[in-house]
Design a protein around this motif. Structure first.
Motif, PDB file in Angstrom:
ATOM      1  N   TYR A  69      29.721  16.625 -10.527  1.00  0.00           N
ATOM      2  CA  TYR A  69      29.069  17.207  -9.352  1.00  0.00           C
ATOM      3  C   TYR A  69      30.138  17.582  -8.335  1.00  0.00           C
ATOM      4  O   TYR A  69      31.175  16.932  -8.251  1.00  0.00           O
ATOM      5  N   SER A  70      29.851  18.576  -7.513  1.00  0.00           N
ATOM      6  CA  SER A  70      30.777  18.912  -6.433  1.00  0.00           C
ATOM      7  C   SER A  70      30.580  17.927  -5.287  1.00  0.00           C
ATOM      8  O   SER A  70      29.510  17.299  -5.160  1.00  0.00           O
ATOM      9  N   GLN A  71      31.577  17.801  -4.449  1.00  0.00           N
ATOM     10  CA  GLN A  71      31.476  16.883  -3.322  1.00  0.00           C
ATOM     11  C   GLN A  71      30.355  17.310  -2.377  1.00  0.00           C
ATOM     12  O   GLN A  71      29.622  16.468  -1.867  1.00  0.00           O
ATOM     13  N   SER A  72      30.184  18.601  -2.163  1.00  0.00           N
ATOM     14  CA  SER A  72      29.123  19.065  -1.254  1.00  0.00           C
ATOM     15  C   SER A  72      27.735  18.730  -1.801  1.00  0.00           C
ATOM     16  O   SER A  72      26.829  18.374  -1.042  1.00  0.00           O
ATOM     17  N   THR A  73      27.556  18.791  -3.116  1.00  0.00           N
ATOM     18  CA  THR A  73      26.278  18.420  -3.728  1.00  0.00           C
ATOM     19  C   THR A  73      26.006  16.932  -3.517  1.00  0.00           C
ATOM     20  O   THR A  73      24.899  16.541  -3.141  1.00  0.00           O
ATOM     21  N   LEU A  74      27.018  16.120  -3.746  1.00  0.00           N
ATOM     22  CA  LEU A  74      26.859  14.677  -3.562  1.00  0.00           C
ATOM     23  C   LEU A  74      26.570  14.344  -2.105  1.00  0.00           C
ATOM     24  O   LEU A  74      25.715  13.490  -1.809  1.00  0.00           O
ATOM     25  N   GLU A  75      27.266  14.985  -1.178  1.00  0.00           N
ATOM     26  CA  GLU A  75      27.042  14.736   0.256  1.00  0.00           C
ATOM     27  C   GLU A  75      25.615  15.093   0.661  1.00  0.00           C
ATOM     28  O   GLU A  75      24.975  14.352   1.407  1.00  0.00           O
ATOM     29  N   LEU A  76      25.112  16.214   0.168  1.00  0.00           N
ATOM     30  CA  LEU A  76      23.753  16.636   0.487  1.00  0.00           C
ATOM     31  C   LEU A  76      22.726  15.640  -0.033  1.00  0.00           C
ATOM     32  O   LEU A  76      21.819  15.214   0.687  1.00  0.00           O
ATOM     33  N   ARG A  77      22.879  15.236  -1.278  1.00  0.00           N
ATOM     34  CA  ARG A  77      21.936  14.277  -1.869  1.00  0.00           C
ATOM     35  C   ARG A  77      22.032  12.910  -1.191  1.00  0.00           C
ATOM     36  O   ARG A  77      21.018  12.260  -0.956  1.00  0.00           O
ATOM     37  N   ASN A  78      23.257  12.478  -0.886  1.00  0.00           N
ATOM     38  CA  ASN A  78      23.419  11.192  -0.209  1.00  0.00           C
ATOM     39  C   ASN A  78      22.802  11.217   1.183  1.00  0.00           C
ATOM     40  O   ASN A  78      22.220  10.223   1.623  1.00  0.00           O
ATOM     41  N   ASN A  79      22.931  12.325   1.877  1.00  0.00           N
ATOM     42  CA  ASN A  79      22.367  12.430   3.212  1.00  0.00           C
ATOM     43  C   ASN A  79      20.854  12.203   3.179  1.00  0.00           C
ATOM     44  O   ASN A  79      20.316  11.440   3.989  1.00  0.00           O
ATOM     45  N   PHE A  80      20.161  12.835   2.232  1.00  0.00           N
ATOM     46  CA  PHE A  80      18.713  12.644   2.108  1.00  0.00           C
ATOM     47  C   PHE A  80      18.369  11.218   1.693  1.00  0.00           C
ATOM     48  O   PHE A  80      17.451  10.597   2.236  1.00  0.00           O
ATOM     49  N   SER A  81      19.097  10.688   0.732  1.00  0.00           N
ATOM     50  CA  SER A  81      18.806   9.338   0.238  1.00  0.00           C
ATOM     51  C   SER A  81      19.071   8.285   1.307  1.00  0.00           C
ATOM     52  O   SER A  81      18.280   7.346   1.464  1.00  0.00           O
TER      53      SER A  81
END
Length: 136
Positions: A69-81
């Motif tokens: 995964y890209s870092q931006s994808t992980l950051e987006l998902r982590n933000n919601f979680s």
């Protein structure tokens, strides 16, 4: 008389079953805790992540590798979680305080780096699967 004897015998069996507690040596407990504890710290950003969850490390090796995964994808998902997780921490009457004990201080404006985001994302997946929770 028979009924009294049967009640006493049944009560004795129940009490004796509850009194048995297997002993565990401190060495094996310590090694399990040490192997299931994951700590990531960066003193320059003043953050620290400690994941103490039995089975997380062995589960992590079965997941897509770092870089999938890209870092931006992980950051987006982590933000919601993280947002949903913290809402549940703040609502102990609706959600179990045994599952949602501590808030996660995750600031989407801070660049925590790929490793932190990767591990946090996978922890949320592990948490959802292990405890049957949906954070999204």
């Amino acid at each position: 008389m028979k009924t009294t004897f049967l009640c006493i015998a049944l009560l004795t069996v129940i009490i004796s079953c509850n009194s048995y507690q297997p002993t565990v040596s401190n060495n094996s407990a310590t090694s399990t805790i040490a192997s299931d504890t994951l700590r990531i710290a960066n003193d320059s950003l003043e953050y620290e992540i400690i994941i103490i969850e039995p089975g997380f490390n062995s589960w992590l090796v079965t997941q897509p590798p770092r870089g999938f995964y890209s870092q931006s994808t992980l950051e987006l998902r982590n933000n919601f979680s993280v947002r949903e997780y913290n809402l549940r921490v703040n609502n102990p009457l609706r959600y179990s305080p045994d599952l949602y004990m501590w808030r996660i201080d995750y600031d989407p404006k801070v660049n925590y780096g790929y490793e932190v985001n990767y591990l946090l994302y996978n922890y949320f997946l592990f948490f959802e699967k292990r405890y049957g929770q949906k954070l999204r």
